[in-house]
Design a protein around this motif. Structure first.
Motif, PDB file in Angstrom:
ATOM      1  N   GLY B 124       0.837  -1.194   0.000  1.00  0.00           N
ATOM      2  CA  GLY B 124       0.000   0.000   0.000  1.00  0.00           C
ATOM      3  C   GLY B 124       0.865   1.235   0.000  1.00  0.00           C
ATOM      4  N   THR B 125       0.229   2.373  -0.130  1.00  0.00           N
ATOM      5  CA  THR B 125       0.917   3.647   0.024  1.00  0.00           C
ATOM      6  C   THR B 125       0.024   4.481   0.932  1.00  0.00           C
ATOM      7  OG1 THR B 125      -0.201   4.829  -1.768  1.00  0.00           O
ATOM      8  CG2 THR B 125       1.700   3.475  -2.385  1.00  0.00           C
ATOM      9  N   SER B 126       0.411   5.703   1.244  1.00  0.00           N
ATOM     10  CA  SER B 126      -0.444   6.528   2.097  1.00  0.00           C
ATOM     11  C   SER B 126      -1.602   7.127   1.296  1.00  0.00           C
ATOM     12  CB  SER B 126       0.382   7.629   2.757  1.00  0.00           C
ATOM     13  OG  SER B 126       1.020   8.398   1.773  1.00  0.00           O
ATOM     14  N   SER B 127      -1.608   6.900  -0.023  1.00  0.00           N
ATOM     15  CA  SER B 127      -2.686   7.453  -0.849  1.00  0.00           C
ATOM     16  C   SER B 127      -3.756   6.406  -1.114  1.00  0.00           C
ATOM     17  CB  SER B 127      -2.123   7.930  -2.181  1.00  0.00           C
ATOM     18  OG  SER B 127      -1.048   8.807  -1.968  1.00  0.00           O
ATOM     19  N   SER B 128      -4.894   6.826  -1.627  1.00  0.00           N
ATOM     20  CA  SER B 128      -5.947   5.880  -1.984  1.00  0.00           C
ATOM     21  C   SER B 128      -6.652   6.374  -3.233  1.00  0.00           C
ATOM     22  CB  SER B 128      -6.916   5.705  -0.814  1.00  0.00           C
ATOM     23  OG  SER B 128      -7.520   6.943  -0.518  1.00  0.00           O
ATOM     24  N   GLY B 129      -7.507   5.487  -3.786  1.00  0.00           N
ATOM     25  CA  GLY B 129      -8.254   5.863  -4.990  1.00  0.00           C
ATOM     26  C   GLY B 129      -7.505   5.500  -6.252  1.00  0.00           C
ATOM     27  N   ILE B 130      -8.235   5.536  -7.358  1.00  0.00           N
ATOM     28  CA  ILE B 130      -7.669   5.122  -8.651  1.00  0.00           C
ATOM     29  C   ILE B 130      -6.478   5.983  -9.057  1.00  0.00           C
ATOM     30  CG2 ILE B 130      -9.290   6.521 -10.043  1.00  0.00           C
ATOM     31  CD1 ILE B 130      -9.304   4.056 -12.028  1.00  0.00           C
ATOM     32  N   GLU B 131      -6.488   7.267  -8.664  1.00  0.00           N
ATOM     33  CA  GLU B 131      -5.371   8.161  -8.999  1.00  0.00           C
ATOM     34  C   GLU B 131      -4.070   7.656  -8.369  1.00  0.00           C
ATOM     35  OE1 GLU B 131      -8.263   9.242  -7.858  1.00  0.00           O
ATOM     36  OE2 GLU B 131      -9.083  10.570  -9.403  1.00  0.00           O
ATOM     37  N   ALA B 132      -4.177   6.918  -7.261  1.00  0.00           N
ATOM     38  CA  ALA B 132      -2.985   6.453  -6.543  1.00  0.00           C
ATOM     39  C   ALA B 132      -2.426   5.149  -7.101  1.00  0.00           C
ATOM     40  CB  ALA B 132      -3.313   6.278  -5.064  1.00  0.00           C
ATOM     41  N   ALA B 133      -3.161   4.501  -8.026  1.00  0.00           N
ATOM     42  CA  ALA B 133      -2.717   3.208  -8.578  1.00  0.00           C
ATOM     43  C   ALA B 133      -1.390   3.371  -9.316  1.00  0.00           C
ATOM     44  CB  ALA B 133      -3.782   2.655  -9.524  1.00  0.00           C
ATOM     45  N   ILE B 134      -0.449   2.477  -9.035  1.00  0.00           N
ATOM     46  CA  ILE B 134       0.896   2.572  -9.625  1.00  0.00           C
ATOM     47  C   ILE B 134       1.400   1.192 -10.058  1.00  0.00           C
ATOM     48  CG2 ILE B 134       1.743   4.655  -8.460  1.00  0.00           C
ATOM     49  CD1 ILE B 134       2.950   2.806  -6.306  1.00  0.00           C
ATOM     50  N   PRO B 135       2.337   1.159 -10.999  1.00  0.00           N
ATOM     51  CA  PRO B 135       2.953  -0.122 -11.367  1.00  0.00           C
ATOM     52  C   PRO B 135       3.858  -0.625 -10.224  1.00  0.00           C
ATOM     53  CG  PRO B 135       3.449   1.605 -12.999  1.00  0.00           C
ATOM     54  CD  PRO B 135       2.892   2.275 -11.799  1.00  0.00           C
ATOM     55  N   SER B 136       4.086  -1.918 -10.191  1.00  0.00           N
ATOM     56  CA  SER B 136       5.069  -2.551  -9.286  1.00  0.00           C
ATOM     57  C   SER B 136       4.780  -2.336  -7.800  1.00  0.00           C
ATOM     58  CB  SER B 136       6.486  -2.042  -9.585  1.00  0.00           C
ATOM     59  OG  SER B 136       6.792  -2.273 -10.938  1.00  0.00           O
ATOM     60  N   LEU B 137       3.515  -2.073  -7.452  1.00  0.00           N
ATOM     61  CA  LEU B 137       3.187  -1.856  -6.031  1.00  0.00           C
ATOM     62  C   LEU B 137       3.486  -3.103  -5.204  1.00  0.00           C
ATOM     63  CD1 LEU B 137       1.862  -0.033  -3.849  1.00  0.00           C
ATOM     64  CD2 LEU B 137      -0.333  -1.035  -4.455  1.00  0.00           C
ATOM     65  N   PHE B 138       3.376  -4.297  -5.818  1.00  0.00           N
ATOM     66  CA  PHE B 138       3.447  -5.539  -5.048  1.00  0.00           C
ATOM     67  C   PHE B 138       4.829  -6.198  -5.083  1.00  0.00           C
ATOM     68  CE2 PHE B 138      -0.745  -4.690  -6.764  1.00  0.00           C
ATOM     69  CZ  PHE B 138      -1.472  -4.573  -5.592  1.00  0.00           C
ATOM     70  N   THR B 139       5.777  -5.559  -5.749  1.00  0.00           N
ATOM     71  CA  THR B 139       7.111  -6.139  -5.865  1.00  0.00           C
ATOM     72  C   THR B 139       7.713  -6.385  -4.470  1.00  0.00           C
ATOM     73  OG1 THR B 139       7.469  -5.080  -7.986  1.00  0.00           O
ATOM     74  CG2 THR B 139       9.450  -5.739  -6.784  1.00  0.00           C
ATOM     75  N   ASN B 140       8.111  -7.610  -4.237  1.00  0.00           N
ATOM     76  CA  ASN B 140       8.723  -8.044  -2.962  1.00  0.00           C
ATOM     77  C   ASN B 140       7.774  -8.025  -1.762  1.00  0.00           C
ATOM     78  OD1 ASN B 140      11.211  -8.530  -4.166  1.00  0.00           O
ATOM     79  ND2 ASN B 140      11.808  -6.382  -3.954  1.00  0.00           N
ATOM     80  N   ALA B 141       6.496  -7.730  -1.983  1.00  0.00           N
ATOM     81  CA  ALA B 141       5.534  -7.746  -0.871  1.00  0.00           C
ATOM     82  C   ALA B 141       5.040  -9.168  -0.630  1.00  0.00           C
ATOM     83  CB  ALA B 141       4.355  -6.840  -1.209  1.00  0.00           C
ATOM     84  N   ALA B 142       4.644  -9.444   0.616  1.00  0.00           N
ATOM     85  CA  ALA B 142       4.012 -10.734   0.910  1.00  0.00           C
ATOM     86  C   ALA B 142       2.591 -10.715   0.346  1.00  0.00           C
ATOM     87  CB  ALA B 142       3.975 -10.954   2.413  1.00  0.00           C
ATOM     88  N   TYR B 143       2.170 -11.838  -0.216  1.00  0.00           N
ATOM     89  CA  TYR B 143       0.782 -11.983  -0.710  1.00  0.00           C
ATOM     90  C   TYR B 143       0.251 -13.263  -0.071  1.00  0.00           C
ATOM     91  CZ  TYR B 143      -3.076 -11.214  -4.073  1.00  0.00           C
ATOM     92  OH  TYR B 143      -4.297 -10.937  -4.660  1.00  0.00           O
ATOM     93  N   VAL B 144      -0.609 -13.102   0.945  1.00  0.00           N
ATOM     94  CA  VAL B 144      -1.088 -14.249   1.710  1.00  0.00           C
ATOM     95  C   VAL B 144      -2.405 -14.778   1.144  1.00  0.00           C
ATOM     96  CG1 VAL B 144      -1.715 -15.076   4.013  1.00  0.00           C
ATOM     97  CG2 VAL B 144      -0.078 -13.197   3.779  1.00  0.00           C
ATOM     98  N   PHE B 145      -2.501 -16.103   1.022  1.00  0.00           N
ATOM     99  CA  PHE B 145      -3.778 -16.735   0.672  1.00  0.00           C
ATOM    100  C   PHE B 145      -4.187 -17.659   1.814  1.00  0.00           C
ATOM    101  CE2 PHE B 145      -1.730 -15.816  -3.419  1.00  0.00           C
ATOM    102  CZ  PHE B 145      -2.710 -15.015  -3.990  1.00  0.00           C
ATOM    103  N   THR B 146      -5.482 -17.686   2.105  1.00  0.00           N
ATOM    104  CA  THR B 146      -5.974 -18.486   3.236  1.00  0.00           C
ATOM    105  C   THR B 146      -7.053 -19.443   2.749  1.00  0.00           C
ATOM    106  OG1 THR B 146      -7.622 -16.792   3.765  1.00  0.00           O
ATOM    107  CG2 THR B 146      -5.488 -16.605   4.865  1.00  0.00           C
TER     108      THR B 146
END
Lengths: 286, 286
Positions: B124-146
């Protein structure tokens, strides 16, 4: 001006570098004559090599003609250092310190030396020791002085001028008010953050492991000061005990308030607190 | 693969950008066909302009041939969104979500749709909304599935592959353990930090003013998540209430322990805690 610096670590060393040098913009030329004092010969040698001092010594005798002496030892050694230096200096010499708690230090040192003026340059890095000393450490930092009634106005002005030469922003306030203010924004956060790390560590190994994997910037920031220098943390608690306890009790009341709102599922009031916090926080960020 | 994304804010929008594009290193070409759904026509228009989706619509009808649907609405709307989308999709479609609490969402959504698999990309970032959408936001982030027992292994593998295409690191765990872990490292820090700001604000105006002037990086970091998005803070508390209260009670006990040590002037044990914290904290930093 001849300025003595006792204790050549991060703060003392960085003060020496900037008080000797012409400022970066070339407009002011400080060029003070710096006498650096350390008990360690090796530190004295490094201080000359790093441009921290013009002269170095392991003995206080070298401070006999200093106009200002800045005591940069750990807090526990400030009063005893002042006591030991007195026999060697002339009666007009101004002594100041850089300790992060002011009331107990001003209490004891003012009785030893009438020209003692408490000081607290609010700058630092995560490193310590003479190797960590750097130029421009104090640029834009607050530099608080806590004079008492016995101090001469002209002496306070001399210290304010030194702070300005460091590109710091001088503030004058009462020692007790200083200690109360830094308890809120510096000492309380350490204990709040330390309690967070300690609580997490009590989780079962498997869940703790997952928590460690999933931890990101939120945990990193909130836990930073609680995982810092233990000596500094204990010093804060020891010297600012009364004010720290006062802010800790208030903190605990507020924590209990938030716990109650969550227990009662009072989402409206919780939202109100978080909204007010978001509005208030920028006032703490300079 | 045809992937539907419902809710085109920071997370949904950033997922769209990266799942459509060839990856930055050029080795993999995702190039999924993204169907973006938003209730707002203006958001749909922006999604096309920003390269978030290949097709946009305000109706769930557009998802009829999607193989995977990622629900990126606020947590409170996930279950109702799943309910509304079901009439339009075929029985093999995998539905996943991106909510930061998993147990209550998996509980309700699994009953609605047997191919529902809870997900939580921890970015995430401190921004929200479609204007805040960016490439590579998830690079190296954990992605948990349950996943739950009713899920097909091949469906879980499909979602893991999606996470890897985002350059995120997939983890599989039990929904309850996930909620407990994130309570420690994400939800508890918000309440700890919020209590700090709230307590400070109760100081008298003059001292508060000085505290605000003197506040620096220590306060800034410790107060950051407590001054963040109020809606998100309330959502955490509401959906992860039980685990958050459990960690808050443990936190309060540890805070009380530290208060007692300071009251008793037990500097040795306080130093021990701060030292252990400093040793343990790096394990939380990836």
């Amino acid at each position: 001006m001849k300025i003595g610096i006792i204790g050549l670590g991060l703060i003392g060393g960085s003060l020496g570098i900037d008080l000797r040098s012409p400022s970066a913009n070339g407009v002011q030329s400080q060029g003070h004559y710096i006498i650096g004092i350390s008990r360690q010969k090796y530190t004295c040698k490094l201080a000359l090599e790093k441009g921290i001092a013009d002269r170095v010594d392991t003995s206080f005798e070298a401070l006999s003609d200093a106009e200002i002496i800045i005591v940069c030892t750990p807090m526990g050694a400030i009063a005893s250092t002042v006591k030991q230096v007195i026999p060697y200096i002339n009666p007009d010499t101004i002594i100041t310190d850089v300790g992060s708690v002011k009331y107990p230090i001003v209490q004891s040192c003012s009785q030893l030396w009438s020209n003692f003026i408490g000081g607290h340059p609010m700058a630092g890095t995560s490193s310590s020791g003479i190797e960590a000393a750097i130029p421009s450490l104090f640029t834009n930092a607050a530099y608080v002085f806590t004079p008492s009634e016995q101090n001469k106005l002209e002496d306070v002005e001399k210290l304010k001028a030194i702070a300005l030469q460091l590109n710091a922003i001088p503030y004058i306030c009462d020692a007790k008010i200083h200690d109360r203010a830094v308890s809120w924004i510096s000492h309380l956060p350490v204990m709040v953050s330390a309690s967070l790390i300690k609580a997490c560590l009590q989780e079962k190994p498997d869940t703790l492991k997952l928590a460690q994997i999933l931890a990101s910037s939120g945990f990193k920031d909130t836990s930073r000061v609680g995982g810092g220098n233990p000596e500094l943390g204990v010093m804060m608690a020891k010297y600012n005990r009364e004010e720290l306890l006062r802010s800790l009790y208030s903190y605990r009341d507020n924590l209990d308030g938030i716990i109650s709102l969550i227990e009662e599922e009072n989402w409206q009031d919780l939202s109100g607190i978080l909204t007010s916090n978001g509005e208030a926080r920028p006032k703490f960020l300079n």
